[in-house]
Design an enzyme around this catalytic site. Structure first.
Site, mmCIF file in Angstrom:
data_model
loop_
_atom_site.group_PDB
_atom_site.id
_atom_site.type_symbol
_atom_site.label_atom_id
_atom_site.label_comp_id
_atom_site.label_asym_id
_atom_site.label_seq_id
_atom_site.Cartn_x
_atom_site.Cartn_y
_atom_site.Cartn_z
ATOM 1 N N SER A 1 0.849 -1.227 0.276
ATOM 2 C CA SER A 1 0.225 -0.156 -0.054
ATOM 3 C C SER A 1 1.271 1.449 -0.077
ATOM 4 C CB SER A 1 -1.024 0.115 1.273
ATOM 5 O OG SER A 1 -2.049 0.794 1.063
ATOM 6 N N HIS B 1 -7.384 -5.870 0.171
ATOM 7 C CA HIS B 1 -6.028 -4.799 0.078
ATOM 8 C C HIS B 1 -5.587 -5.789 1.216
ATOM 9 C CE1 HIS B 1 -4.201 -1.007 -0.072
ATOM 10 N NE2 HIS B 1 -3.926 -1.177 0.694
ATOM 11 N N ASP C 1 -9.760 -5.004 -4.433
ATOM 12 C CA ASP C 1 -8.940 -4.331 -3.684
ATOM 13 C C ASP C 1 -10.024 -3.170 -3.480
ATOM 14 O OD1 ASP C 1 -7.552 -2.529 -1.794
ATOM 15 O OD2 ASP C 1 -5.644 -3.215 -2.762
#
Length: 273
Positions: free
Chosen positions: A95, A253, A224
């Protein structure tokens, strides 16, 4: 605790276990190095040296109110890798950590980095603009900012649901995983979390991606809900000189946690390739 003090006096906490080729893990917002437990244990047992730090303002690092931008995050990593004298390292970012990895590799990694991995990463850029018309509207990040600033304790509880895909039919919800996400988030400074939202949403990593010539693996879940797959992974992979993309139907995610067995297997294959 193991810490280094960087140029502006901020102390960066890190974990450093084992011997062998170093693998450095870069966590997402608003977490800490603890988010990599499933990978740290696995790769330690595979004979790697595993390292995970807490980004400034996050986890056990100094709760400083300054330096919450990608250039400073990458410079902090550069100081850490120099202090630990890491060479032939593999850098893995999830991320926000994916953005941190590619900025570090592009600006500081020459001669020290062998490979990199971007998992569910914010690259090349998240926010919608004239040059990025299919991005996420700024209003979405303004809402994240507002909720973080005004009701962080409850918002961080709620955020775990889409983060791990626990709102999907048939999802097996782990309260322990949710609690651990919240624990990590609440360890960090609210100011750092607030400012980091701009860093992860508005930083453009296009030139970083173009400039990197080492092998880079891009992993992303097609379901995601935090960093939508179409605006990120395929675009990032296309910009890389030596990139490989693996996408996973239905994965969320937070797939390094919920789908650790699959992710670890694919990481190991890449590390050994």
């Amino acid at each position: 605790m193991s810490t280094i003090k960087v140029k502006d006096g901020t102390e960066i906490y890190y974990k450093d276990w084992g011997t062998g080729q170093p693998v450095v893990f870069h966590h997402g917002w608003p977490l800490s190095g603890d988010d990599w437990d499933g990978q740290m244990m696995f790769f330690l047992q595979q004979g790697f040296r595993v390292i995970a730090h807490d980004r400034r303002g996050h986890g056990r690092s100094t709760q400083t109110s300054k330096g919450h931008d990608m250039d400073t995050y990458a410079a902090d990593v550069a100081e850490l890798t120099k202090a630990l004298d890491l060479k032939d390292a593999i850098h893995v970012g999830h991320s926000t950590g994916g953005g941190e990895v590619i900025r570090y590799v592009a600006k500081h990694g020459k001669g020290r980095v062998a490979k990199a991995v971007l998992i569910s990463a914010v690259t090349p850029i998240m926010v919608k603009s004239d040059s990025n018309p299919d991005g996420v509207p700024l209003s979405v990040f303004d809402e994240i900012r507002n909720n973080t600033a005004t009701q962080r304790t409850q918002y961080f509880q709620d955020f775990t649901i889409p983060f791990y895909g626990y709102n999907r039919e048939g999802a097996k919800i782990s309260q322990g995983v949710r609690d651990n996400w919240w624990r990590q988030g609440m360890m960090g400074a609210i100011t750092a979390h607030y400012d980091c939202i701009k860093a992860f949403s508005e930083t453009d990593f296009t030139e970083d991606l173009k400039s990197v010539d080492i092998p880079v693996l891009v992993l992303h879940g097609e379901d995601d809900q935090i960093v939508p797959y179409p605006i990120s992974a395929p675009k990032a992979a296309a910009l890389l000189k030596n990139g490989k993309l693996i996408s996973y139907p239905g994965f969320p995610h937070g797939m390094p946690t919920t789908e650790a067995a699959t992710i670890n297997k694919d990481l190991l294959a890449f590390f050994k390739s």
